[in-house]
Design a protein around this motif. Structure first.
Motif, PDB file in Angstrom:
ATOM      1  N   ILE A  12      66.838  39.651  64.348  1.00  0.00           N
ATOM      2  CA  ILE A  12      67.929  40.363  63.670  1.00  0.00           C
ATOM      3  C   ILE A  12      68.348  41.581  64.491  1.00  0.00           C
ATOM      4  O   ILE A  12      69.538  41.825  64.690  1.00  0.00           O
ATOM      5  CB  ILE A  12      67.509  40.753  62.243  1.00  0.00           C
ATOM      6  N   ALA A  13      67.376  42.338  65.000  1.00  0.00           N
ATOM      7  CA  ALA A  13      67.688  43.540  65.778  1.00  0.00           C
ATOM      8  C   ALA A  13      68.410  43.188  67.077  1.00  0.00           C
ATOM      9  O   ALA A  13      69.375  43.859  67.458  1.00  0.00           O
ATOM     10  CB  ALA A  13      66.409  44.316  66.076  1.00  0.00           C
ATOM     11  N   ARG A  14      67.985  42.121  67.759  1.00  0.00           N
ATOM     12  CA  ARG A  14      68.638  41.734  69.016  1.00  0.00           C
ATOM     13  C   ARG A  14      70.049  41.196  68.789  1.00  0.00           C
ATOM     14  O   ARG A  14      70.938  41.430  69.592  1.00  0.00           O
ATOM     15  CB  ARG A  14      67.797  40.711  69.762  1.00  0.00           C
ATOM     16  N   ARG A  15      70.232  40.493  67.710  1.00  0.00           N
ATOM     17  CA  ARG A  15      71.576  39.995  67.392  1.00  0.00           C
ATOM     18  C   ARG A  15      72.496  41.174  67.126  1.00  0.00           C
ATOM     19  O   ARG A  15      73.614  41.234  67.627  1.00  0.00           O
ATOM     20  CB  ARG A  15      71.517  39.046  66.195  1.00  0.00           C
ATOM     21  N   ALA A  26      73.307  42.847  70.375  1.00  0.00           N
ATOM     22  CA  ALA A  26      74.268  42.066  71.153  1.00  0.00           C
ATOM     23  C   ALA A  26      75.691  42.324  70.679  1.00  0.00           C
ATOM     24  O   ALA A  26      76.638  42.167  71.445  1.00  0.00           O
ATOM     25  CB  ALA A  26      73.944  40.577  71.062  1.00  0.00           C
ATOM     26  N   MET A  27      75.843  42.721  69.424  1.00  0.00           N
ATOM     27  CA  MET A  27      77.165  43.042  68.882  1.00  0.00           C
ATOM     28  C   MET A  27      77.490  44.522  69.044  1.00  0.00           C
ATOM     29  O   MET A  27      78.509  44.989  68.559  1.00  0.00           O
ATOM     30  CB  MET A  27      77.221  42.669  67.397  1.00  0.00           C
ATOM     31  N   GLY A  28      76.612  45.271  69.712  1.00  0.00           N
ATOM     32  CA  GLY A  28      76.846  46.699  69.907  1.00  0.00           C
ATOM     33  C   GLY A  28      76.495  47.523  68.684  1.00  0.00           C
ATOM     34  O   GLY A  28      76.930  48.660  68.549  1.00  0.00           O
ATOM     35  N   ASP A  29      75.698  46.972  67.791  1.00  0.00           N
ATOM     36  CA  ASP A  29      75.300  47.658  66.571  1.00  0.00           C
ATOM     37  C   ASP A  29      73.794  47.865  66.554  1.00  0.00           C
ATOM     38  O   ASP A  29      73.077  47.359  67.401  1.00  0.00           O
ATOM     39  CB  ASP A  29      75.691  46.832  65.327  1.00  0.00           C
ATOM     40  N   SER A  65      68.221  33.140  79.523  1.00  0.00           N
ATOM     41  CA  SER A  65      67.233  33.941  78.814  1.00  0.00           C
ATOM     42  C   SER A  65      67.562  33.978  77.318  1.00  0.00           C
ATOM     43  O   SER A  65      68.699  33.722  76.916  1.00  0.00           O
ATOM     44  CB  SER A  65      67.210  35.370  79.361  1.00  0.00           C
ATOM     45  N   SER A  66      66.572  34.311  76.512  1.00  0.00           N
ATOM     46  CA  SER A  66      66.802  34.463  75.074  1.00  0.00           C
ATOM     47  C   SER A  66      67.846  35.539  74.819  1.00  0.00           C
ATOM     48  O   SER A  66      68.705  35.388  73.947  1.00  0.00           O
ATOM     49  CB  SER A  66      65.503  34.836  74.357  1.00  0.00           C
ATOM     50  N   GLU A  67      67.762  36.609  75.570  1.00  0.00           N
ATOM     51  CA  GLU A  67      68.703  37.722  75.406  1.00  0.00           C
ATOM     52  C   GLU A  67      70.143  37.261  75.656  1.00  0.00           C
ATOM     53  O   GLU A  67      71.048  37.550  74.879  1.00  0.00           O
ATOM     54  CB  GLU A  67      68.332  38.838  76.389  1.00  0.00           C
ATOM     55  N   ALA A  68      70.357  36.520  76.746  1.00  0.00           N
ATOM     56  CA  ALA A  68      71.702  36.029  77.064  1.00  0.00           C
ATOM     57  C   ALA A  68      72.183  35.025  76.016  1.00  0.00           C
ATOM     58  O   ALA A  68      73.356  35.028  75.636  1.00  0.00           O
ATOM     59  CB  ALA A  68      71.714  35.390  78.453  1.00  0.00           C
ATOM     60  N   ALA A  69      71.276  34.173  75.547  1.00  0.00           N
ATOM     61  CA  ALA A  69      71.654  33.189  74.531  1.00  0.00           C
ATOM     62  C   ALA A  69      72.044  33.865  73.226  1.00  0.00           C
ATOM     63  O   ALA A  69      73.018  33.469  72.572  1.00  0.00           O
ATOM     64  CB  ALA A  69      70.506  32.212  74.298  1.00  0.00           C
ATOM     65  N   LEU A  70      71.310  34.904  72.831  1.00  0.00           N
ATOM     66  CA  LEU A  70      71.652  35.623  71.604  1.00  0.00           C
ATOM     67  C   LEU A  70      72.980  36.369  71.749  1.00  0.00           C
ATOM     68  O   LEU A  70      73.764  36.435  70.805  1.00  0.00           O
ATOM     69  CB  LEU A  70      70.533  36.590  71.221  1.00  0.00           C
ATOM     70  N   ALA A  71      73.236  36.913  72.928  1.00  0.00           N
ATOM     71  CA  ALA A  71      74.515  37.587  73.162  1.00  0.00           C
ATOM     72  C   ALA A  71      75.664  36.579  73.066  1.00  0.00           C
ATOM     73  O   ALA A  71      76.697  36.859  72.454  1.00  0.00           O
ATOM     74  CB  ALA A  71      74.509  38.263  74.531  1.00  0.00           C
ATOM     75  N   GLU A  72      75.481  35.400  73.643  1.00  0.00           N
ATOM     76  CA  GLU A  72      76.498  34.347  73.572  1.00  0.00           C
ATOM     77  C   GLU A  72      76.714  33.901  72.118  1.00  0.00           C
ATOM     78  O   GLU A  72      77.842  33.674  71.682  1.00  0.00           O
ATOM     79  CB  GLU A  72      76.033  33.173  74.433  1.00  0.00           C
ATOM     80  N   THR A  73      75.634  33.795  71.372  1.00  0.00           N
ATOM     81  CA  THR A  73      75.720  33.411  69.969  1.00  0.00           C
ATOM     82  C   THR A  73      76.452  34.465  69.153  1.00  0.00           C
ATOM     83  O   THR A  73      77.251  34.142  68.273  1.00  0.00           O
ATOM     84  CB  THR A  73      74.308  33.177  69.387  1.00  0.00           C
ATOM     85  N   ALA A  74      76.193  35.729  69.452  1.00  0.00           N
ATOM     86  CA  ALA A  74      76.860  36.810  68.735  1.00  0.00           C
ATOM     87  C   ALA A  74      78.367  36.772  68.959  1.00  0.00           C
ATOM     88  O   ALA A  74      79.155  36.963  68.025  1.00  0.00           O
ATOM     89  CB  ALA A  74      76.295  38.166  69.170  1.00  0.00           C
TER      90      ALA A  74
END
Length: 181
Positions: free
Chosen positions: A67-70, A73-76, A126-135
């Motif tokens: 939840i925090a990484r998502r 990724a949205m800048g929040d 990476s997980s980070e890049a995938a979550l950013a793409e998902t966001a």
């Protein structure tokens, strides 16, 4: 279903503190890009014949981290408050939501070491890049900022000049201007 609920919780945590901080469960995730790469590797590698492999991005995250990484990724910033899992389970029991809270709090991990070692596979994303793409997908195609549900558009989203002044978007499918609130 469950991942979509997590995305909704992450969006909600931007405005409303949620009692989901400090959870220690672990979840294995697999991006579509990594899944396609693993499938391609398995299809081409001779050592993959008659074998089954579990695939993951390689970094197992807790529900709190997800939840925090998502949100990040949205800048929040996610507003997550620590709360004992026993309390969450009792509250869910009173509301008749035992199955939902179980899926939220329990771990779901896979061991992808067999495909990594046996086929020399490395996830390209990476997980980070995938979550950013998902966001980005989540905001662009699935959820209007005003709360109106929209389905993924079959055509690319187009920027609307009138909505641009308000910071909104127009969906290629339904044409509803997204509010910038």
């Amino acid at each position: 279903g469950n991942f979509r609920r997590l995305l909704r919780l992450a969006e909600l945590s931007r405005w409303l503190p949620l009692p989901l901080g400090g959870l220690s469960n672990r979840r294995s995730l697999t991006s579509v890009r990594n899944l396609a790469s693993a499938a391609e590797t398995a299809a081409e590698h001779p050592a993959a014949v008659d074998r089954t492999f579990h695939v993951s991005d390689g970094e197992d995250l807790s529900t709190s981290q997800l939840i925090a990484r998502r949100a990040s990724a949205m800048g929040d910033k996610a507003r997550l408050l620590p709360c004992p899992t026993g309390f969450l389970r009792r509250a869910a029991n009173l509301l008749g939501r035992n199955a939902e809270i179980g899926r939220l709090l329990e771990s779901l991990q896979v061991d992808s070491s067999a495909i990594r070692r046996g086929l020399d596979w490395v996830p390209p994303q990476s997980s980070e890049a995938a979550l950013a793409e998902t966001a980005v997908w989540w905001l662009s195609f699935n959820r209007h900022r005003c709360g109106h549900e929209a389905q993924p558009a079959p055509v690319p989203i187009q920027r609307d000049r009138s909505a641009q002044r308000g910071g909104g978007w127009v969906s290629g499918r339904c044409g509803t201007a997204l509010c910038a609130a």
